[in-house]
Design a protein around this motif. Sequence first.
Motif, mmCIF file in Angstrom:
data_model
loop_
_atom_site.group_PDB
_atom_site.id
_atom_site.type_symbol
_atom_site.label_atom_id
_atom_site.label_comp_id
_atom_site.label_asym_id
_atom_site.label_seq_id
_atom_site.Cartn_x
_atom_site.Cartn_y
_atom_site.Cartn_z
ATOM 1 N N ASP A 1 3.636 10.373 51.929
ATOM 2 C CA ASP A 1 2.520 10.616 52.841
ATOM 3 C C ASP A 1 1.597 11.739 52.379
ATOM 4 O O ASP A 1 0.495 11.903 52.910
ATOM 5 C CB ASP A 1 3.046 10.915 54.248
ATOM 6 N N ASP A 2 2.042 12.503 51.357
ATOM 7 C CA ASP A 2 1.193 13.549 50.791
ATOM 8 C C ASP A 2 0.412 13.068 49.577
ATOM 9 O O ASP A 2 -0.341 13.844 48.971
ATOM 10 C CB ASP A 2 2.041 14.765 50.407
ATOM 11 N N GLY A 3 0.604 11.801 49.202
ATOM 12 C CA GLY A 3 -0.161 11.246 48.095
ATOM 13 C C GLY A 3 0.466 11.405 46.736
ATOM 14 O O GLY A 3 -0.230 11.345 45.718
ATOM 15 N N PHE A 4 1.792 11.589 46.673
ATOM 16 C CA PHE A 4 2.500 11.697 45.397
ATOM 17 C C PHE A 4 3.587 10.632 45.318
ATOM 18 O O PHE A 4 4.145 10.227 46.340
ATOM 19 C CB PHE A 4 3.129 13.084 45.241
ATOM 20 N N TYR A 5 3.907 10.216 44.082
ATOM 21 C CA TYR A 5 4.946 9.205 43.921
ATOM 22 C C TYR A 5 6.278 9.703 44.461
ATOM 23 O O TYR A 5 6.669 10.862 44.254
ATOM 24 C CB TYR A 5 5.106 8.822 42.442
ATOM 25 N N SER A 6 6.988 8.807 45.136
ATOM 26 C CA SER A 6 8.327 9.112 45.628
ATOM 27 C C SER A 6 9.264 7.972 45.258
ATOM 28 O O SER A 6 8.972 6.810 45.551
ATOM 29 C CB SER A 6 8.312 9.288 47.154
ATOM 30 N N ASP A 7 10.376 8.306 44.610
ATOM 31 C CA ASP A 7 11.335 7.255 44.258
ATOM 32 C C ASP A 7 12.095 6.757 45.474
ATOM 33 O O ASP A 7 12.833 5.775 45.392
ATOM 34 C CB ASP A 7 12.302 7.733 43.180
ATOM 35 N N GLU A 8 11.924 7.413 46.612
ATOM 36 C CA GLU A 8 12.571 6.973 47.839
ATOM 37 C C GLU A 8 11.671 6.060 48.672
ATOM 38 O O GLU A 8 12.144 5.434 49.625
ATOM 39 C CB GLU A 8 12.977 8.185 48.685
#
Length: 238
Positions: free
Chosen positions: A172-179
């Motif tokens: 939601d902050d605009g960064f990739y997340s593996d989760e």
Amino acid sequence: MIWTLLACQAGIPERVMLSGIVFDDRHDEASAVSQASISTLGPEYGEVVGEATSDGRGWFEVEVIAGAPLYMTIEAEGSVPTGFSGMADIADFEVDEGLVWARAESDMDEIRAEFSGCPALDQPGGVIEGEIRAYLPNYEIEGGEWPIAPTAYVLAMDGSGAQPTETCYLDDDGFYSDEATMTGNTGRFAVFGSPTGPVTIEVGYSVDGEPIWAGHYYVHVPEDGTAPLYPLYVELVQ
């Protein structure tokens, strides 16, 4: 040949002209691009139907098969090959401004930075990326855009129906997340190392973890290029 004969009998031309302006971005402040190369493919995909070069105003006219699926590639200096797909009219037609544009190499660098950590980031192939929004027929649009679909997903499949690379999403902050397994508040997704050519994608969404709706589309991914989908819609079930 059967399709051609039927088209002639119905008074529909075999080919029509698609016209428009090539821009350097999809945003309102985008600039027109001169000397961009435009090529189109028909429903059989393998054969080039039309080729054109944009003029000093970014204007182009190119042949497409009348009333049939079309695939378009835009190439310009400082840009990666950018693919679009759609359906041709049965008469000469013009695309709205902002629908045909070339993805700048610098923009692709920014996208890769946003999705840094995505396992397929450096895999060869194409890139399918975009933003998923919800289509609401009776919704009053604010700012000209439908609302973000935060629980949506995308699968890109090759000709055998397999999914060769995983889709990556932002947090939601605009960064990739593996989760992240769905779009979240940004609505954004990316498939790096995607198949190229006419790629089938499945897009859908869930509510409280339960699948609600899914649809399938063809997108055109040029070799070593990108297919930007802004927006890609899901249809809300009421």
